[in-house]
Each structure stands twice: as structure tokens, then as C-alpha cells.
Scaffold this motif. Structure first.
Motif, mmCIF file in Angstrom:
data_model
loop_
_atom_site.group_PDB
_atom_site.id
_atom_site.type_symbol
_atom_site.label_atom_id
_atom_site.label_comp_id
_atom_site.label_asym_id
_atom_site.label_seq_id
_atom_site.Cartn_x
_atom_site.Cartn_y
_atom_site.Cartn_z
ATOM 1 N N VAL A 1 -4.397 7.403 5.022
ATOM 2 C CA VAL A 1 -5.268 6.806 4.005
ATOM 3 C C VAL A 1 -4.355 6.176 2.963
ATOM 4 C CG1 VAL A 1 -7.214 8.352 4.358
ATOM 5 C CG2 VAL A 1 -5.394 9.010 2.767
ATOM 6 N N SER A 2 -4.843 5.129 2.288
ATOM 7 C CA SER A 2 -3.947 4.374 1.411
ATOM 8 C C SER A 2 -4.635 3.962 0.125
ATOM 9 C CB SER A 2 -3.414 3.125 2.128
ATOM 10 O OG SER A 2 -4.464 2.207 2.383
ATOM 11 N N VAL A 3 -3.801 3.674 -0.854
ATOM 12 C CA VAL A 3 -4.213 3.092 -2.133
ATOM 13 C C VAL A 3 -3.222 1.983 -2.454
ATOM 14 C CG1 VAL A 3 -5.263 5.221 -3.004
ATOM 15 C CG2 VAL A 3 -2.832 4.762 -3.435
ATOM 16 N N PRO A 4 -3.563 1.053 -3.325
ATOM 17 C CA PRO A 4 -2.598 0.012 -3.711
ATOM 18 C C PRO A 4 -1.338 0.623 -4.326
ATOM 19 C CG PRO A 4 -4.801 -0.610 -4.405
ATOM 20 C CD PRO A 4 -4.895 0.808 -3.928
ATOM 21 N N PHE A 5 -0.194 0.104 -3.928
ATOM 22 C CA PHE A 5 1.089 0.586 -4.463
ATOM 23 C C PHE A 5 1.503 -0.321 -5.621
ATOM 24 C CE2 PHE A 5 5.774 0.618 -4.507
ATOM 25 C CZ PHE A 5 5.984 1.969 -4.695
ATOM 26 N N ARG A 6 1.453 0.225 -6.829
ATOM 27 C CA ARG A 6 1.761 -0.571 -8.016
ATOM 28 C C ARG A 6 2.737 0.148 -8.937
ATOM 29 N NH1 ARG A 6 -4.639 -2.091 -8.932
ATOM 30 N NH2 ARG A 6 -4.790 -3.551 -7.170
ATOM 31 N N HIS A 7 3.694 0.830 -8.337
ATOM 32 C CA HIS A 7 4.703 1.534 -9.138
ATOM 33 C C HIS A 7 5.605 0.510 -9.826
ATOM 34 C CE1 HIS A 7 7.747 4.397 -10.339
ATOM 35 N NE2 HIS A 7 7.010 5.396 -9.875
ATOM 36 N N PRO A 8 5.845 0.641 -11.134
ATOM 37 C CA PRO A 8 6.603 -0.396 -11.861
ATOM 38 C C PRO A 8 8.113 -0.267 -11.764
ATOM 39 C CG PRO A 8 5.834 1.269 -13.397
ATOM 40 C CD PRO A 8 5.295 1.661 -12.048
ATOM 41 N N SER A 9 8.624 0.751 -11.072
ATOM 42 C CA SER A 9 10.066 0.976 -11.042
ATOM 43 C C SER A 9 10.787 -0.143 -10.300
ATOM 44 C CB SER A 9 10.369 2.323 -10.382
ATOM 45 O OG SER A 9 11.759 2.543 -10.306
ATOM 46 N N THR A 10 11.861 -0.628 -10.881
ATOM 47 C CA THR A 10 12.727 -1.628 -10.257
ATOM 48 C C THR A 10 14.180 -1.232 -10.486
ATOM 49 O OG1 THR A 10 12.836 -3.011 -12.249
ATOM 50 C CG2 THR A 10 11.032 -3.454 -10.686
ATOM 51 N N PHE A 11 15.080 -1.890 -9.792
ATOM 52 C CA PHE A 11 16.499 -1.607 -9.997
ATOM 53 C C PHE A 11 16.946 -1.993 -11.405
ATOM 54 C CE2 PHE A 11 16.723 -1.409 -5.346
ATOM 55 C CZ PHE A 11 17.528 -0.288 -5.196
ATOM 56 N N GLU A 12 16.255 -2.937 -12.031
ATOM 57 C CA GLU A 12 16.605 -3.324 -13.399
ATOM 58 C C GLU A 12 16.266 -2.222 -14.395
ATOM 59 O OE1 GLU A 12 15.079 -5.253 -11.239
ATOM 60 O OE2 GLU A 12 16.713 -6.691 -10.895
ATOM 61 N N THR A 13 15.224 -1.443 -14.134
ATOM 62 C CA THR A 13 14.814 -0.398 -15.072
ATOM 63 C C THR A 13 15.367 0.972 -14.716
ATOM 64 O OG1 THR A 13 12.773 0.018 -13.811
ATOM 65 C CG2 THR A 13 12.679 -1.629 -15.563
ATOM 66 N N LEU A 14 15.988 1.132 -13.549
ATOM 67 C CA LEU A 14 16.506 2.434 -13.142
ATOM 68 C C LEU A 14 17.702 2.836 -13.999
ATOM 69 C CD1 LEU A 14 16.496 2.558 -9.238
ATOM 70 C CD2 LEU A 14 15.098 3.882 -10.816
ATOM 71 N N ARG B 1 0.823 -1.194 0.000
ATOM 72 C CA ARG B 1 0.000 0.000 0.000
ATOM 73 C C ARG B 1 0.867 1.258 0.000
ATOM 74 N NH1 ARG B 1 -5.117 -1.315 -1.081
ATOM 75 N NH2 ARG B 1 -5.811 0.616 -0.057
ATOM 76 N N LEU B 2 0.310 2.315 -0.571
ATOM 77 C CA LEU B 2 0.920 3.642 -0.545
ATOM 78 C C LEU B 2 0.046 4.529 0.337
ATOM 79 C CD1 LEU B 2 2.892 5.846 -1.497
ATOM 80 C CD2 LEU B 2 1.424 6.169 -3.504
ATOM 81 N N PHE B 3 0.624 5.023 1.438
ATOM 82 C CA PHE B 3 -0.123 5.790 2.429
ATOM 83 C C PHE B 3 0.246 7.263 2.349
ATOM 84 C CE2 PHE B 3 0.131 1.507 4.031
ATOM 85 C CZ PHE B 3 -1.074 1.282 4.686
ATOM 86 N N THR B 4 -0.701 8.107 2.726
ATOM 87 C CA THR B 4 -0.442 9.529 2.929
ATOM 88 C C THR B 4 -1.255 9.987 4.120
ATOM 89 O OG1 THR B 4 -0.387 11.731 1.896
ATOM 90 C CG2 THR B 4 -2.281 10.324 1.389
ATOM 91 N N ASN B 5 -0.751 10.978 4.845
ATOM 92 C CA ASN B 5 -1.441 11.441 6.054
ATOM 93 C C ASN B 5 -2.595 12.369 5.686
ATOM 94 O OD1 ASN B 5 0.937 12.990 5.270
ATOM 95 N ND2 ASN B 5 0.411 14.373 6.949
ATOM 96 N N TYR C 1 8.095 -3.571 0.654
ATOM 97 C CA TYR C 1 7.673 -2.751 1.787
ATOM 98 C C TYR C 1 6.520 -1.832 1.378
ATOM 99 C CZ TYR C 1 11.842 -3.870 4.602
ATOM 100 O OH TYR C 1 12.808 -4.506 5.348
ATOM 101 N N ASP C 2 5.694 -1.468 2.362
ATOM 102 C CA ASP C 2 4.719 -0.393 2.168
ATOM 103 C C ASP C 2 5.450 0.944 2.165
ATOM 104 O OD1 ASP C 2 2.507 -2.099 2.085
ATOM 105 O OD2 ASP C 2 2.328 -2.114 4.271
ATOM 106 N N VAL C 3 4.785 1.965 1.591
ATOM 107 C CA VAL C 3 5.376 3.296 1.509
ATOM 108 C C VAL C 3 4.446 4.282 2.205
ATOM 109 C CG1 VAL C 3 6.193 5.145 -0.010
ATOM 110 C CG2 VAL C 3 6.544 2.755 -0.656
ATOM 111 N N TYR C 4 4.991 5.077 3.127
ATOM 112 C CA TYR C 4 4.259 6.137 3.813
ATOM 113 C C TYR C 4 4.821 7.477 3.346
ATOM 114 C CZ TYR C 4 2.242 2.679 6.992
ATOM 115 O OH TYR C 4 1.547 1.616 7.520
ATOM 116 N N ASP C 5 4.040 8.214 2.563
ATOM 117 C CA ASP C 5 4.453 9.528 2.060
ATOM 118 C C ASP C 5 3.962 10.577 3.051
ATOM 119 O OD1 ASP C 5 5.301 11.646 0.602
ATOM 120 O OD2 ASP C 5 3.786 11.493 -0.969
#
Length: 524
Positions: free
Chosen positions: A184-197, A169-173, A255-259
Motif C-alpha cells: 500500500v502506498s502514499v505520496p512520498f513528499r519528504h523534504p530531505s535533500t543532500f543540500e539540507t543534510l 510513492r512511499l510503499f509499505t507491505n 525513486y520510489d521507496v519501499y519500506d
């Protein structure tokens, strides 16, 4: 036929006895039968119910671990021993879950010994509820040697499977941390990986090794007496890939992400409440830490307040001591997040209320960040992200255009060495705009943008450019992507500074000759 008739007679006799004999006697006979069976059988059986206790209101965590463990081995040879599975999938996930069908058995092996799991599902009398449990069967003579290590193996394997397969999940306060859940949260589906960086290979390797060592360092952190957390400072110009690197870190560790948006936090108490509500195995991100709040002004405010207080003391004969003299108290009364509160958030006593957390600060201007925020123990790793070097450019060309080599790569490398390097965002936008066109046209537009950058950095007389820089290594080693483990005291020794003295060098970059050599190479 005679055997069948005798069996029917025996069953009829048992039914009659069951109706005639008292219930207590039947229970005693059943217990004696089970005891005799356990004495004769070479196996031991262990039941793991779904709920604990007589009333069955507390969930048995071991039952959940067994279910996850058996789900994790569904694709192995172990799963081939079970004839039937139950498949399920939630609305928020694309993963299919495997569960042993009711009253079926699956075989497993551990340390060369055979074991089995049986899934029991019984319907409760006069109710629609079901009673579920797993039964573990293992050799009786080895149960003392196998049971504890095998359960630990099941638990660790289940936790790893849950970490990898669960929906992140991707959270924000939301500004309500003091009254209810502040996130509050939404599904975290960012496609970035170390292979594509678009990063240099050495930096990718360092980052992945550091993250892997942190994720597997539970025993180490407990042994040395440190909170299981790690801080990363990501700095560099806009478009250098700071946000993409954070997403790649989250995908790598699952991991989950808290912005965390500091402008929505009213005071230090709410900031502390938000920290308590974060989960383990998460990344807490504060982007543009130097712009979110004027934290570095706290020191100047404290000095100004202290000076004014001293003047008031000397000029007023009837000074009231109850007015208070603490600078921190004056800052707290202003009703905002202070530098002291943020320092306690990252490295105070409350920072150890959870485990396996990563705190990430990002900034475009590292020199604007208060040194107290990024010292050792708070920001353990400093990662400098800059413009694209040749390795990073090749990675972008592969991602966007699907090519590993092009005849103009030499021209691109010459432009990068001459000061025309662009950020990953700039190159990515050009390649994205031309992804459906000719590859030659896309590379040519990138070269034109790099040449324009060279012309804009200095004198353009006779198509020559003079580049002023601080260190030769900083110019030829683009991007300036550096991973530093240390505190701000080491900043002066980082790439780009040599004893605090600037040096100048002039490179005569003849863009016309580069273009001619490129066209001549194509003509050949």
C-alpha cells in the motif's frame, strides 16, 4: 466577385461528383492525389497513433513518449513556435502538464535540421470517442539518417522527464503479498535533500557520485553481467540521520521507496512475492535489520538442530530416514523468514527480476548484523553516520537559524574536538526549539548541551574530563561519517580501530576558561 462565383461553382461540381461517383473510385482518386502530393513534397510524414492495431486496444508507447517529450520542451525556444497549448493537472500532483492543442503544430530541431510535430484529434463518426495521433514531418532526403536517432533521442528524453516529474510513492507491505498486491502506498513528499543534510562535505560528494554512477550504469551492468542493483548499509547511533539520508537518496534519484517491515512477512515465499511486486527505479529499505528478526540466530539453530539429529541417530536403532535431515527444511517448517530467504532476497536469482533497484539496510549496531548479509555483492557500500562535526553543525545552523557564522563557533568546535559532539537530531531539536528566539541564546544552549556531554563521558573533577578513545583521528574527525566500499573483513581497518588495540589520551577541557574566553570575545 467573378473569382468567388467560379470557386462556388467548382465546389458545387465536386459535391455533385462525390455523390455520383462510386466510393471505390473516390478512394482511388484520393490515394492518387496523396501519392502525387508525397512525390512532389520535399518532406516525409510519419503518423504515431495513440493506440496500436486495427481495434485500437493496445496503447502505443511511442505516442506516450512523444507526448512526454513535447511536454519537456515546453519551456524552451522550441515551444514558442506553437501558438496554443492545453494545460492540465492531476489532483495528486502540483506539476502542470502541457499538451499541443488539437490540430496545432510545434517545431523542433535535431542535429541542425528542422522538424515538426502536429497533434491531430478527430472525432469518430457516430461516437463520442476521439482519435488522437501525432504526425512527424522531416526532410525526405534525410529521413534515413534522422528518423532512428531522433526517435531514440525523443524516447530517452521522455523517460528522463517522466522519472523527474512523476509523483513518487512511499510503499509499505500489508501482509497480503500471497493473495493480492502486497503493498500500500502514499505520496512520498519528504523534504530531505543532500543540500539540507548535516553531513561532512566529502561524504556528501562520495554518496552523490556513487548514486549518479549507479543510475547511469545500465550499459555497464549489462556488459559485466551483473544485476542492476546496489546495496547500502547505513549504521550509526540513533538520531545520526540514517532515515534522512535515505529520503535524500530517493529525492536525488527520483525513486520510489519501499519500506519493508519484516515482522509482517510470514515466510520466504511471501518475501519473494513482495520483491516481485516492486517496481524499477526504487529503493527497498529494511530499517533496524538487526532488530526486525532474529536472523543471526539461524546459524546457532542450525548447529543445535544438527547436533540433536546426530545424537538421535546414534541413540535410536530404528531411525526413520524419511524424517528429513535438512536444516533449511526445519527452518522453513517453522513458518518464518529465515536468513537464507533474506540472503536470496538481496542477492539470489530472484533479485534480478527488476532493474535499477537500491537495497538499504540500517542498524544502530553494526556488529550485531550477520556478516553474510553485508558482504560484497549484497551491501556494496557501508556508510558510517555519527555525531556532527563542524561542517555538519554549520549546515544545521544555516538551515534552522539562517546564519553562516557566529562568534561562538570556535567554542562549539572546541567542544566537538573534546568529545562533546551531538547527533544531528539532538542539535536540530535544540535549534528548532529556539528558532524564534535570539540566535545567541540558541548557540549558547547547544554549547551547554555539548559541555554536559563532555562532563558525562568521564571524570568531572575540577571541571576537567578524561576521554578514552581508540584512535586520535576518530576523535578529531567527528562525525565518524565514513563511506566504505567493501565487506566486513575491512571493518577492523575502518576509522576507530588501529590494529585492534585501544589507545588512551587525556584532554583537559576547561569549560570555565572556554566560557570566559567566549564572554571576553563578545566584550571586545
Amino acid at each position: 466577385m467573378e473569382i468567388l462565383s467560379q470557386l462556388w461553382s467548382l465546389l458545387g461540381l465536386l459535391t455533385v461528383l462525390q455523390n455520383i461517383l462510386p466510393t471505390q473510385l473516390l478512394s482511388l482518386l484520393h490515394s492518387l492525389y496523396e501519392s502525387l502530393q508525397d512525390f512532389i513534397s520535399p518532406y516525409s510524414y510519419f503518423d504515431i497513433p495513440e493506440f496500436n492495431g486495427y481495434c485500437g486496444v493496445e496503447i502505443n508507447d511511442l505516442y506516450r513518449h512523444v507526448n512526454l517529450y513535447l511536454n519537456s520542451v515546453n519551456s524552451s525556444a522550441t515551444a514558442s513556435t506553437c501558438r496554443r497549448f492545453t494545460l492540465s493537472r492531476s489532483k495528486s500532483s502540483n506539476c502542470i502538464s502541457f499538451t499541443i492543442a488539437p490540430n496545432h503544430t510545434i517545431h523542433d530541431s535535431f542535429n541542425g535540421h528542422s522538424l515538426s510535430w502536429t497533434h491531430h484529434v478527430d472525432t469518430v463518426q457516430d461516437s463520442l470517442e476521439e482519435k488522437r495521433s501525432f504526425t512527424l514531418k522531416l526532410p525526405k532526403r534525410l529521413r534515413h539518417l534522422l528518423l532512428s536517432p531522433y526517435i531514440q533521442h525523443v524516447t530517452s528524453r521522455a523517460e528522463e522527464f517522466e522519472r523527474v516529474s512523476r509523483e513518487r510513492r512511499l510503499f509499505t507491505n500489508n501482509g497480503n503479498a500471497s493473495y493480492e498486491s502486497g503493498w500500500v502506498s502514499v505520496p512520498f513528499r519528504h523534504p530531505s535533500t543532500f543540500e539540507t543534510l548535516a553531513l561532512e562535505p566529502h561524504l556528501k560528494k562520495q554518496m552523490m557520485e556513487d548514486l549518479k554512477a549507479f543510475a547511469s550504469g545500465r550499459e555497464f551492468y549489462h556488459r559485466v553481467g551483473r544485476a542492476w542493483k546496489r546495496g547500502y548499509l547505513l549504521y550509526g547511533p540513533p538520531g545520526s540521520g540514517k532515515s534522512s539520508l535515505i529520503a535524500a537518496m530517493a529525492n536525488y534519484l527520483c525513486y520510489d521507496v519501499y519500506d519493508l517491515e519484516l515482522t509482517k512477512v510470514t515466510d520466504n515465499s511471501e518475501l519473494r512475492a513482495l520483491l516481485i511486486q516492486t517496481s524499477n527505479r526504487s529503493i527497498i529499505v529494511i530499517e533496524d535489520i538487526d532488530c526486525s528478526l532474529d536472523l543471526t540466530a539461524d546459524r546457532m539453530m542450525k548447529a543445535t538442530t544438527a547436533t540433536a539429529t546426530r545424537r538421535k541417530r546414534s541413540s535410536s536403532s530404528g531411525y526413520n530416514k524419511d524424517l528429513g535431515t535438512g536444516n533449511d527444511q526445519l527452518l522453513e517448517e517453522s513458518g518464518r523468514v529465515t536468513l537464507s530467504g533474506l540472503l536470496n532476497f538481496t542477492d539470489g536469482l530472484w533479485s534480478c527480476c527488476g532493474e535499477e533497484r537500491i537495497i538499504v539496510f540500517t542498524t544502530n549496531h553494526r556488529e550485531n548484523v550477520d556478516p553474510a548479509l553485508v558482504r560484497c555483492g549484497r551491501m556494496d557500500v557501508h556508510v558510517s553516520l555519527g555525531t556532527c562535526g563542524m561542517h555538519a553543525f554549520k549546515a544545521l545552523a544555516m538551515n534552522y537559524l539562517g546564519i553562516e557564522w557566529h562568534s561562538s563557533f570556535d567554542v562549539v568546535e572546541s567542544c566537538i574536538r573534546s568529545g562533546g559532539a551531538l547527533t544531528p537530531a539532538q542539535i536540530g531539536e535544540i535549534l528548532l526549539r529556539n528558532r524564534g528566539n535570539n540566535v545567541d541564546l540558541a548557540i549558547k544552549e547547544v554549547v551547554s548541551a555539548m559541555q554536559a556531554r563532555i562532563l558525562s563521558t568521564g571524570s568531572t573533577e575540577h571541571l576537567n574530563t578524561s576521554i578514552e578513545y581508540e584512535d586520535m583521528a576518530a576523535l578529531t574527525r567527528s562525525p565518524q561519517s565514513v563511506l566504505t566500499v567493501g565487506s566486513p573483513e575491512n571493518w577492523d581497518s575502518s576509522p576507530g580501530k588501529t590494529n585492534g588495540k585501544k589507545r588512551k589520551a587525556k584532554f583537559l577541557v576547561r569549560l570555565r576558561s572556554l566560557t570566559k574566553s567566549d564572554s571576553g570575545r563578545r566584550g571586545v
